[in-house]
Write a protein that holds these residues in place. Structure first.
Motif, mmCIF file in Angstrom:
data_model
loop_
_atom_site.group_PDB
_atom_site.id
_atom_site.type_symbol
_atom_site.label_atom_id
_atom_site.label_comp_id
_atom_site.label_asym_id
_atom_site.label_seq_id
_atom_site.Cartn_x
_atom_site.Cartn_y
_atom_site.Cartn_z
ATOM 1 N N PHE A 68 -5.203 4.830 -7.205
ATOM 2 C CA PHE A 68 -4.632 5.946 -6.450
ATOM 3 C C PHE A 68 -3.226 6.264 -6.948
ATOM 4 O O PHE A 68 -2.392 5.367 -7.078
ATOM 5 C CB PHE A 68 -4.552 5.608 -4.958
ATOM 6 C CG PHE A 68 -5.881 5.332 -4.317
ATOM 7 C CD1 PHE A 68 -6.613 6.347 -3.724
ATOM 8 C CD2 PHE A 68 -6.406 4.041 -4.308
ATOM 9 C CE1 PHE A 68 -7.843 6.100 -3.130
ATOM 10 C CE2 PHE A 68 -7.634 3.773 -3.720
ATOM 11 C CZ PHE A 68 -8.353 4.799 -3.126
ATOM 12 N N SER A 69 -2.975 7.537 -7.210
ATOM 13 C CA SER A 69 -1.627 8.022 -7.480
ATOM 14 C C SER A 69 -1.284 8.982 -6.346
ATOM 15 O O SER A 69 -1.805 10.097 -6.280
ATOM 16 C CB SER A 69 -1.571 8.734 -8.839
ATOM 17 O OG SER A 69 -0.253 9.112 -9.140
ATOM 18 N N VAL A 70 -0.436 8.543 -5.435
ATOM 19 C CA VAL A 70 -0.263 9.207 -4.145
ATOM 20 C C VAL A 70 0.813 10.290 -4.182
ATOM 21 O O VAL A 70 1.943 10.057 -4.630
ATOM 22 C CB VAL A 70 0.086 8.167 -3.054
ATOM 23 C CG1 VAL A 70 0.231 8.847 -1.699
ATOM 24 C CG2 VAL A 70 -0.980 7.086 -2.999
ATOM 25 N N ALA A 71 0.459 11.470 -3.695
ATOM 26 C CA ALA A 71 1.423 12.560 -3.555
ATOM 27 C C ALA A 71 2.398 12.222 -2.427
ATOM 28 O O ALA A 71 1.989 11.737 -1.366
ATOM 29 C CB ALA A 71 0.692 13.872 -3.247
ATOM 30 N N LYS A 72 3.676 12.466 -2.640
ATOM 31 C CA LYS A 72 4.683 12.110 -1.647
ATOM 32 C C LYS A 72 4.635 13.029 -0.431
ATOM 33 O O LYS A 72 4.586 14.248 -0.553
ATOM 34 C CB LYS A 72 6.074 12.143 -2.272
ATOM 35 C CG LYS A 72 6.313 11.039 -3.293
ATOM 36 C CD LYS A 72 7.745 11.047 -3.781
ATOM 37 C CE LYS A 72 7.987 9.899 -4.751
ATOM 38 N NZ LYS A 72 9.383 9.870 -5.252
ATOM 39 N N ASP A 73 4.628 12.427 0.733
ATOM 40 C CA ASP A 73 4.707 13.154 1.996
ATOM 41 C C ASP A 73 5.188 12.155 3.044
ATOM 42 O O ASP A 73 4.391 11.409 3.614
ATOM 43 C CB ASP A 73 3.344 13.735 2.390
ATOM 44 C CG ASP A 73 3.441 14.627 3.632
ATOM 45 O OD1 ASP A 73 4.453 14.525 4.362
ATOM 46 O OD2 ASP A 73 2.501 15.402 3.880
ATOM 47 N N ARG A 74 6.476 12.120 3.279
ATOM 48 C CA ARG A 74 7.049 11.101 4.159
ATOM 49 C C ARG A 74 6.663 11.283 5.621
ATOM 50 O O ARG A 74 6.842 10.388 6.432
ATOM 51 C CB ARG A 74 8.573 11.082 4.009
ATOM 52 C CG ARG A 74 9.006 10.712 2.603
ATOM 53 C CD ARG A 74 10.481 10.390 2.524
ATOM 54 N NE ARG A 74 10.837 9.976 1.177
ATOM 55 C CZ ARG A 74 10.667 8.745 0.702
ATOM 56 N NH1 ARG A 74 10.148 7.817 1.470
ATOM 57 N NH2 ARG A 74 11.023 8.449 -0.536
ATOM 58 N N LYS A 75 6.112 12.437 5.954
ATOM 59 C CA LYS A 75 5.679 12.660 7.328
ATOM 60 C C LYS A 75 4.245 12.209 7.560
ATOM 61 O O LYS A 75 3.817 12.088 8.706
ATOM 62 C CB LYS A 75 5.816 14.149 7.676
ATOM 63 C CG LYS A 75 7.260 14.648 7.669
ATOM 64 C CD LYS A 75 7.338 16.118 8.043
ATOM 65 C CE LYS A 75 8.772 16.605 8.041
ATOM 66 N NZ LYS A 75 8.864 18.054 8.390
ATOM 67 N N LYS A 76 3.511 12.003 6.470
ATOM 68 C CA LYS A 76 2.111 11.572 6.582
ATOM 69 C C LYS A 76 1.885 10.334 5.730
ATOM 70 O O LYS A 76 1.863 10.413 4.504
ATOM 71 C CB LYS A 76 1.165 12.672 6.078
ATOM 72 C CG LYS A 76 0.988 13.866 6.972
ATOM 73 C CD LYS A 76 -0.105 14.747 6.359
ATOM 74 C CE LYS A 76 -0.240 16.043 7.119
ATOM 75 N NZ LYS A 76 -1.285 16.896 6.483
ATOM 76 N N ALA A 77 1.734 9.191 6.361
ATOM 77 C CA ALA A 77 1.441 7.970 5.610
ATOM 78 C C ALA A 77 0.055 8.073 4.980
ATOM 79 O O ALA A 77 -0.866 8.636 5.568
ATOM 80 C CB ALA A 77 1.506 6.759 6.541
ATOM 81 N N PHE A 78 -0.070 7.540 3.780
ATOM 82 C CA PHE A 78 -1.344 7.531 3.060
ATOM 83 C C PHE A 78 -1.918 6.124 3.148
ATOM 84 O O PHE A 78 -1.295 5.155 2.711
ATOM 85 C CB PHE A 78 -1.114 7.923 1.596
ATOM 86 C CG PHE A 78 -2.363 8.038 0.769
ATOM 87 C CD1 PHE A 78 -2.943 9.276 0.533
ATOM 88 C CD2 PHE A 78 -2.959 6.910 0.214
ATOM 89 C CE1 PHE A 78 -4.089 9.394 -0.247
ATOM 90 C CE2 PHE A 78 -4.097 7.012 -0.558
ATOM 91 C CZ PHE A 78 -4.674 8.258 -0.789
ATOM 92 N N THR A 79 -3.123 5.979 3.728
ATOM 93 C CA THR A 79 -3.709 4.661 3.949
ATOM 94 C C THR A 79 -5.114 4.588 3.366
ATOM 95 O O THR A 79 -5.939 5.466 3.607
ATOM 96 C CB THR A 79 -3.764 4.317 5.445
ATOM 97 O OG1 THR A 79 -2.456 4.415 6.008
ATOM 98 C CG2 THR A 79 -4.294 2.900 5.647
ATOM 99 N N VAL A 80 -5.357 3.523 2.599
ATOM 100 C CA VAL A 80 -6.694 3.250 2.068
ATOM 101 C C VAL A 80 -7.278 2.064 2.831
ATOM 102 O O VAL A 80 -6.689 0.979 2.859
ATOM 103 C CB VAL A 80 -6.646 2.930 0.561
ATOM 104 C CG1 VAL A 80 -8.051 2.594 0.048
ATOM 105 C CG2 VAL A 80 -6.071 4.098 -0.216
ATOM 106 N N PHE A 81 -8.435 2.290 3.457
ATOM 107 C CA PHE A 81 -9.088 1.244 4.237
ATOM 108 C C PHE A 81 -10.247 0.643 3.438
ATOM 109 O O PHE A 81 -11.065 1.365 2.868
ATOM 110 C CB PHE A 81 -9.639 1.809 5.548
ATOM 111 C CG PHE A 81 -8.588 2.237 6.538
ATOM 112 C CD1 PHE A 81 -8.073 1.330 7.455
ATOM 113 C CD2 PHE A 81 -8.110 3.540 6.548
ATOM 114 C CE1 PHE A 81 -7.099 1.721 8.374
ATOM 115 C CE2 PHE A 81 -7.146 3.941 7.452
ATOM 116 C CZ PHE A 81 -6.636 3.030 8.372
ATOM 117 N N THR A 82 -10.295 -0.692 3.423
ATOM 118 C CA THR A 82 -11.475 -1.420 2.956
ATOM 119 C C THR A 82 -11.935 -2.279 4.126
ATOM 120 O O THR A 82 -11.368 -2.198 5.224
ATOM 121 C CB THR A 82 -11.150 -2.317 1.749
ATOM 122 O OG1 THR A 82 -10.200 -3.326 2.155
ATOM 123 C CG2 THR A 82 -10.557 -1.505 0.601
ATOM 124 N N SER A 83 -12.932 -3.111 3.887
ATOM 125 C CA SER A 83 -13.411 -3.953 4.984
ATOM 126 C C SER A 83 -12.399 -5.007 5.398
ATOM 127 O O SER A 83 -12.462 -5.539 6.510
ATOM 128 C CB SER A 83 -14.722 -4.642 4.584
ATOM 129 O OG SER A 83 -14.519 -5.478 3.458
#
Length: 329
Positions: A165-180
């Motif tokens: 993942f190369s995450v676009a910056k957005d400090r108002k919206k956290a970016f979360t990847v869920f696995t088991s």
């Protein structure tokens, strides 16, 4: 002196370093190599950019002056190399997609506001999420994400497999990847998540930025882990043990996205899964030797060459049962 050393010296000059001996070396190199395709492919703004760097260099070399045209010829190479390396290293999306011969197409389904993408063996897939973040999905992987992210968060679910993942910056919206087992949160960063059920291991490795990793199996009972660049956290899904590691070579983490097999003390399960994904085959490990710690890298080698090298190293053998079925003994 090779081009790598020249680029390193130029970088040190830019940062205000460099000894008189190093300056003599690069000057001699320029004397010997100036004039070879000196202006091929330079960006329009290269002159101005180089003048700024040269001004800094001149201040650090006690009045010694470089031949300006010769300086451009090599410094331009340095700038092109650095800008290209940084771009391809951190965007992820620009990495080439690998497709083994004769493999199936990827599956992309949209239902009830969610998109689900599945990649079969032998195929990697690059795509852009609704927020502009880029993803490279490894073979044998399944990922889910909303057609549009809500106002408060960006949640992505890696149900199986591996993704960069190369995450676009957005400090108002956290970016979360869920696995088991893990919930990995970032504001703007580049990281790799691996979660193949048959390996019984879930790992998160950070390439750039910072991420917070929460252990979902002990939620509320342990503090989240904060990872910095070149740090990795590994969860054993059988024992629930968590291990923190450091890695030097990012190829071991992200090489798969360029069709490269790279291992560092890898288990038999990790090696076998990676070979299956890369070459679209199934491997049955019948060998009594189960505790592998394999280290090695394969770029353009064939399946036969990969298997022969690994089997020789681990003291085992293999045989092909069919075109896409292999047994290790």
């Amino acid at each position: 002196m090779d081009i790598t050393q020249i680029k390193d010296l130029l970088k040190r000059y830019q940062e205000g370093g460099g000894t008189e001996e190093e300056i003599l070396l690069i000057d001699r190199w320029l004397d010997e190599n100036y004039g070879k395709d000196e202006n091929a492919g330079y960006p329009a703004d290269m002159d101005e950019r180089l003048r700024v760097i040269k001004a800094n260099i001149d201040r650090s070399i006690s009045g010694r002056v470089f031949n300006w045209k010769r300086f451009i010829s090599i410094a331009a190479i340095f700038f092109l190399f650095v800008s290209t390396s940084i771009f391809f290293l951190y965007t992820g999306f620009r990495k080439k997609q690998y497709r083994a011969e004769g493999t199936k197409e990827i599956s992309k389904l949209e239902s009830n506001g969610w998109v689900t993408i599945y990649t079969p063996k032998g195929v990697t897939h690059s795509f852009i999420l609704p927020d502009g973040s880029s993803v490279v999905l490894n073979a044998s992987s399944t990922i889910r994400y909303p057609v549009q992210f809500p106002a408060s968060k960006r949640a992505v679910y890696l149900d199986e497999g591996e993704a960069f993942f190369s995450v676009a910056k957005d400090r108002k919206k956290a970016f979360t990847v869920f696995t088991s087992g893990f919930a990995t949160t970032a504001l703007g960063t580049a990281f790799n998540v691996r979660s193949y059920q048959k390996e019984h291991i879930i790992s998160v490795a950070l390439i750039q930025g910072k991420v917070r990793v929460e252990n979902l199996k002990t939620e509320g009972k342990s503090s989240p882990s904060i990872l910095g660049p070149h740090q990795k956290i590994v969860l054993n899904t059988i024992s629930d043990e968590v291990e923190n590691k450091v890695f030097k070579d990012i190829t071991v983490v992200t090489g798969w996205s360029d069709g490269i097999l790279s291992f560092d003390n890898a288990s038999a399960e990790e090696v076998i899964t990676s070979i299956e994904n890369r070459f679209d085959v199934s491997i049955d490990n019948k060998s009594e030797i189960k505790d592998w710690k394999y280290t090695g890298t394969f770029k353009e080698e064939s399946l036969k060459e990969v298997l022969e090298t690994i089997c020789l190293t681990e003291g085992i053998t293999y045989k092909k049962l069919s075109k896409d079925s292999i047994q290790i003994n």
